[in-house]
Design a protein around this motif. Structure first.
Motif, mmCIF file in Angstrom:
data_model
loop_
_atom_site.group_PDB
_atom_site.id
_atom_site.type_symbol
_atom_site.label_atom_id
_atom_site.label_comp_id
_atom_site.label_asym_id
_atom_site.label_seq_id
_atom_site.Cartn_x
_atom_site.Cartn_y
_atom_site.Cartn_z
ATOM 1 N N THR A 45 51.901 12.008 52.170
ATOM 2 C CA THR A 45 51.188 13.089 52.841
ATOM 3 C C THR A 45 51.565 14.413 52.189
ATOM 4 O O THR A 45 52.347 14.467 51.236
ATOM 5 N N TRP A 46 50.981 15.502 52.694
ATOM 6 C CA TRP A 46 51.342 16.845 52.235
ATOM 7 C C TRP A 46 52.640 17.272 52.907
ATOM 8 O O TRP A 46 52.764 17.181 54.134
ATOM 9 N N VAL A 47 53.599 17.734 52.124
ATOM 10 C CA VAL A 47 54.904 18.161 52.627
ATOM 11 C C VAL A 47 55.110 19.636 52.276
ATOM 12 O O VAL A 47 54.878 20.045 51.133
ATOM 13 N N PHE A 48 55.531 20.414 53.255
ATOM 14 C CA PHE A 48 55.764 21.853 53.046
ATOM 15 C C PHE A 48 56.932 22.064 52.080
ATOM 16 O O PHE A 48 58.001 21.470 52.242
ATOM 17 N N ALA A 64 63.626 22.702 46.522
ATOM 18 C CA ALA A 64 63.281 22.136 47.817
ATOM 19 C C ALA A 64 63.315 20.618 47.697
ATOM 20 O O ALA A 64 63.798 20.072 46.693
ATOM 21 N N PHE A 65 62.814 19.940 48.734
ATOM 22 C CA PHE A 65 62.791 18.479 48.739
ATOM 23 C C PHE A 65 61.461 17.986 49.278
ATOM 24 O O PHE A 65 60.876 18.605 50.165
ATOM 25 N N VAL A 66 61.005 16.884 48.741
ATOM 26 C CA VAL A 66 59.938 16.098 49.356
ATOM 27 C C VAL A 66 60.590 14.797 49.797
ATOM 28 O O VAL A 66 60.863 13.915 48.983
ATOM 29 N N GLY A 67 60.912 14.709 51.070
ATOM 30 C CA GLY A 67 61.739 13.600 51.531
ATOM 31 C C GLY A 67 63.107 13.702 50.893
ATOM 32 O O GLY A 67 63.837 14.670 51.096
ATOM 33 N N ARG A 68 63.452 12.714 50.071
ATOM 34 C CA ARG A 68 64.740 12.730 49.391
ATOM 35 C C ARG A 68 64.614 13.208 47.954
ATOM 36 O O ARG A 68 65.609 13.351 47.251
ATOM 37 N N HIS A 69 63.407 13.486 47.486
ATOM 38 C CA HIS A 69 63.183 13.862 46.098
ATOM 39 C C HIS A 69 63.405 15.368 45.890
ATOM 40 O O HIS A 69 62.678 16.182 46.481
ATOM 41 N N LEU A 81 51.636 28.629 39.763
ATOM 42 C CA LEU A 81 52.669 27.894 40.484
ATOM 43 C C LEU A 81 52.748 26.456 39.990
ATOM 44 O O LEU A 81 51.735 25.850 39.633
ATOM 45 N N HIS A 82 53.967 25.909 40.026
ATOM 46 C CA HIS A 82 54.198 24.516 39.665
ATOM 47 C C HIS A 82 55.198 23.924 40.649
ATOM 48 O O HIS A 82 56.112 24.607 41.111
ATOM 49 N N VAL A 83 55.011 22.647 40.967
ATOM 50 C CA VAL A 83 56.015 21.894 41.715
ATOM 51 C C VAL A 83 56.464 20.756 40.813
ATOM 52 O O VAL A 83 55.674 19.882 40.445
ATOM 53 N N LEU A 84 57.738 20.784 40.423
ATOM 54 C CA LEU A 84 58.280 19.877 39.409
ATOM 55 C C LEU A 84 59.400 19.042 40.000
ATOM 56 O O LEU A 84 60.243 19.554 40.759
ATOM 57 N N LEU A 85 59.439 17.762 39.654
ATOM 58 C CA LEU A 85 60.586 16.956 40.033
ATOM 59 C C LEU A 85 61.825 17.484 39.316
ATOM 60 O O LEU A 85 61.807 17.713 38.104
ATOM 61 N N GLU A 147 49.071 22.473 46.645
ATOM 62 C CA GLU A 147 48.042 23.420 47.059
ATOM 63 C C GLU A 147 48.655 24.380 48.067
ATOM 64 O O GLU A 147 49.683 24.080 48.690
ATOM 65 N N SER A 148 48.014 25.537 48.228
ATOM 66 C CA SER A 148 48.512 26.559 49.154
ATOM 67 C C SER A 148 47.433 26.929 50.160
ATOM 68 O O SER A 148 46.233 26.859 49.867
ATOM 69 N N TYR A 149 47.887 27.338 51.333
ATOM 70 C CA TYR A 149 46.992 27.928 52.326
ATOM 71 C C TYR A 149 47.726 29.090 52.972
ATOM 72 O O TYR A 149 48.819 28.924 53.507
ATOM 73 N N GLN A 150 47.141 30.269 52.893
ATOM 74 C CA GLN A 150 47.745 31.483 53.448
ATOM 75 C C GLN A 150 49.182 31.675 52.966
ATOM 76 O O GLN A 150 50.051 32.146 53.698
ATOM 77 N N GLY A 151 49.436 31.295 51.714
ATOM 78 C CA GLY A 151 50.754 31.477 51.139
ATOM 79 C C GLY A 151 51.714 30.339 51.388
ATOM 80 O O GLY A 151 52.790 30.288 50.768
ATOM 81 N N LEU A 152 51.377 29.388 52.272
ATOM 82 C CA LEU A 152 52.224 28.234 52.538
ATOM 83 C C LEU A 152 51.935 27.178 51.472
ATOM 84 O O LEU A 152 50.780 26.772 51.296
ATOM 85 N N VAL A 153 52.962 26.744 50.765
ATOM 86 C CA VAL A 153 52.799 25.819 49.648
ATOM 87 C C VAL A 153 53.192 24.414 50.088
ATOM 88 O O VAL A 153 54.279 24.201 50.641
ATOM 89 N N PHE A 154 52.311 23.463 49.819
ATOM 90 C CA PHE A 154 52.548 22.058 50.138
ATOM 91 C C PHE A 154 52.422 21.237 48.856
ATOM 92 O O PHE A 154 51.647 21.583 47.960
ATOM 93 N N ALA A 155 53.159 20.137 48.792
ATOM 94 C CA ALA A 155 53.092 19.245 47.633
ATOM 95 C C ALA A 155 52.999 17.809 48.111
ATOM 96 O O ALA A 155 53.342 17.484 49.259
ATOM 97 N N THR A 156 52.546 16.938 47.215
ATOM 98 C CA THR A 156 52.397 15.534 47.576
ATOM 99 C C THR A 156 52.538 14.650 46.351
ATOM 100 O O THR A 156 52.186 15.053 45.239
ATOM 101 N N PHE A 157 53.056 13.443 46.551
ATOM 102 C CA PHE A 157 53.085 12.432 45.510
ATOM 103 C C PHE A 157 51.753 11.688 45.402
ATOM 104 O O PHE A 157 51.524 10.983 44.432
#
Length: 429
Positions: A45-48, A64-69, A81-85, A147-157
């Protein structure tokens, strides 16, 4: 094949532990279920991840973390913007350990492999030893869809997941209202603090859609307020409500008069806020803007829960990270206005410290309650957690959603039904 069957059985076991008005206490402590949650929920899912204001300039980053990642939110030289492992492609060491800051590149401390802000592999010591066996373009830091909405950034696998705006659905309306507490300025993160509590992540997920506990656990906070403000927080018999927004999201409106912070600006400023109003006048703000800033300074009248890991809670972000079945990290994020007058942001920080801060009234009391829930869940061989309050007194909201009274557990039930759906899915294993 036997491993696949075992994983499926674990998932089904967890799904069966969620009924319409109750969930089994084993969901708080079963380590097998927890491990499967990290895959079934947090990797699907999308994670903040954070707020765009936390990476304001080229070269800015936060971890930050996505679960344990572990992941890195970065902004490259073109302001993308980039979200990188956070994992070197050589031997797997993390390439960034700072919580946030500014850098020109990410360099692995183990063997010196260097990566750009966009994740591209830029430098390898003794690169001649890889001649004919390695192409740098094949080994960037792995990127996550974001992706972002109103400045809130979410990422997903999950590459084929629905767009973020579809996932947020009915919550977008409430995010739009939440960001108005910038007082006419863009929302900005002012600071944060983190702590672990000895309990399961779902205990906290329940908390910010639970008004029932407020006058009980937060007596000390209420006693610290002036009479007029204390009366505002006496909301259990008021006109508030909890609304299921779909996708596991919910909103709990405690103070309806403070839902839209740009409404009723023609009303006189309450006497208890006059010191802030005068400080803003002294900064050169006209009376119309003074009223807007004073009203925005004290936060919204609602908590917005975004499944699975973030709450837009009255005047701050509360972010959870599952560490183990019985340990959760909480991040409390103070927010203000980017470019707003100093007295406004100063007031926002003082209010944050009063309730959410590590020495505030709210956080220690909540933390003890969460710990006691975890401890109590270990008692006995069988047991159910009730989330059925208000089930017999529901109505349809103006937006066509299921809603209940402010002290109902409507939001918890919505979150658990989303959890049940995700845990019952077969997934990709």
């Amino acid at each position: 094949m036997s491993e696949l069957i075992a994983l499926k059985n674990i998932s089904q076991k967890a799904a069966d532990m969620v009924e319409e008005g109750r969930v089994h206490k084993a969901l708080y402590s079963d380590p097998e279920i927890f491990e499967e949650e990290l895959d079934k929920v947090f990797q699907n899912t999308w994670v903040f991840i954070g707020h765009e204001s936390e990476v304001p300039e080229a070269g800015s980053f936060k971890t930050a973390f996505v679960g344990r990642h572990p992941v890195i939110l970065s902004r490259d030289r073109k302001m993308n913007l980039h979200v990188l492992l956070n994992r070197c492609r050589h031997r797997g060491a993390t390439v960034c350990e700072g919580r946030k800051g500014k850098t020109k590149a990410f360099t692995c401390p183990y063997h010196g492999w260097g990566y750009g802000l966009d994740g591209g592999l830029r430098a390898i010591p003794k690169v001649e030893e890889y001649e004919g066996v390695l192409d740098k373009s094949d080994l960037p830091l792995e990127s996550l869809r974001h992706e972002s909405y109103q400045g809130l950034v979410f990422a997903t696998f999950k590459d084929d997941i629905e767009p973020l705006e579809d996932f947020l659905g009915g919550a977008k309306k409430w995010i739009d209202l939440f960001v108005k507490q910038g007082g006419g300025y863009p929302l900005k993160v002012l600071g944060e603090h983190r702590f672990n509590f000895p309990g399961n992540w779902k205990i906290q997920l329940e908390n910010t859609t639970d008004a029932y506990h407020f006058p009980i656990i937060h007596k000390s906070f209420i006693s610290s307020l002036d009479n007029a403000t204390a009366d505002i927080f006496d909301f259990l018999d008021g006109d508030g409500f909890v609304e299921d927004l779909g996708h596991g999201h919910s909103v709990m409106v405690m103070i309806p008069d403070l839902v839209d912070l740009e409404a009723d600006l023609d009303q006189p400023i309450p006497e208890r806020f006059e010191d802030l109003a005068q400080a803003l006048r002294d900064e050169g703000q006209d009376e119309e803007q003074v009223k807007r800033l004073v009203r925005a300074a004290h936060g919204t009248g609602f908590n917005l829960n975004l499944f699975p890991n973030v709450s837009c809670s009255m005047a701050f972000f509360r972010v959870l990270r599952p560490v183990s079945a019985e340990v959760t990290e909480i991040q409390h994020v103070a927010i203000g206005g980017d470019g707003a007058p100093a007295p406004f942001n100063r007031k926002r920080m003082r209010l944050h410290e009063h309730f959410q801060g590590p020495m505030g009234f709210g956080t220690p009391d909540d933390g003890e309650a969460w710990e006691r829930v975890q401890k109590g869940s270990m008692a006995g061989k069988d047991g159910w957690i009730l989330v059925n309050r208000g089930m017999g007194n529901l109505h349809t909201s103006a937006d066509g959603n299921v809603a209940g009274a402010v002290c109902s557990e409507t939001g918890m039930r919505g979150a658990y039904q989303k959890y049940k759906q995700m845990m019952a899915a077969e997934g990709e294993k």
